[in-house]
Design a protein around this motif. Structure first.
Motif: not given
Length: 169
Positions: A55-58, A73-78, A83-84, A127-133
Motif C-alpha cells: 500500500r506504500s513504500y519506504a 544517511h536517508w529514510a523516506v516513508a509514505n 510510485v515505483n 545498504v540501500v533498501t526499499v520496503y513494501a509496506l
C-alpha cells in the motif's frame, strides 16, 4: 480431474542508474561537508514486483560499518503505492513533497539525504533498501530521527529489496 498450476511471483527488486550492487559510490551522491566534496544528490531508484498487498513504500540508506550502532544517511516513508521510482536528487529537489512522502533527520543532523562520507581508512558499505509496506501511511512526524522511521517501517514491512554500495576515502 482438474489441475492447478502454482505461479511464483517474481522477486521484489531494486535498481538504480547511480548505484550498482557491490560498486563504489561516485561523486554526485557523496556528502558535501565534513571533508567530503560530493554533490550530495540522493540516488535514482526504481523498484518492481512488490509483494501482494503493498500500500506504500519506504526507502532507507544505512551504513552498518560506522562506529556505534551504524549511521543513517536517508529514510523516506509514505511513498504511495502508485510510485515505483524516485528521480536522482529527489531529496533536495522537492520531488518528494508532491507525492506526500516524509523524510527523516539523518545522522548528520539534517533532514533528507546525507551522502556517504566515512572517515579516512577502510571503505564503508551503504545498504540501500526499499520496503513494501502494508499500510497507506506511517504515523511519523516530519524530521523525526531515522531510527524512529526504521522502527515504524519494520513494523509494517511486507518485504524489501536491497542494493549495497561502498565508499571510502
Amino acid at each position: 480431474m482438474t489441475g492447478s498450476v502454482a505461479s511464483a511471483q517474481s522477486p521484489f527488486v531494486l535498481s538504480s542508474t547511480n548505484f550498482r550492487d557491490g560498486a563504489s559510490v561516485s561523486a554526485p551522491q557523496v556528502f558535501n561537508e565534513n571533508g567530503c566534496t560530493g554533490a550530495n544528490r540522493s540516488p535514482q531508484l526504481t523498484w518492481r514486483n512488490p509483494p501482494t498487498g503493498t500500500r506504500s513504500y519506504a526507502v532507507t540508506i544505512f551504513d552498518p560499518d560506522a562506529s556505534g550502532p551504524g549511521w543513517w544517511h536517508w529514510a523516506v516513508a509514505n511513498i504511495p503505492a502508485r510510485v515505483n521510482a524516485l528521480p536522482e536528487n529527489a531529496s533536495a529537489s522537492g520531488a518528494l513533497k508532491p507525492i506526500g512522502a516524509l523524510e527523516a533527520r539523518n545522522d548528520f543532523g539534517g533532514a533528507g539525504y546525507g551522502g556517504p562520507c566515512p572517515p579516512p581508512g577502510k571503505p564503508h558499505r551503504y545498504v540501500v533498501t526499499v520496503y513494501a509496506l502494508g499500510v497507506d501511511k506511517l504515523a511519523l512526524p516530519p524530521g523525526a530521527p531515522a531510527t524512529t522511521f526504521d522502527h515504524a517501517i519494520h513494523g509494517a514491512a511486507l518485504g524489501s529489496a536491497q542494493i549495497t554500495v561502498t565508499y571510502g576515502r
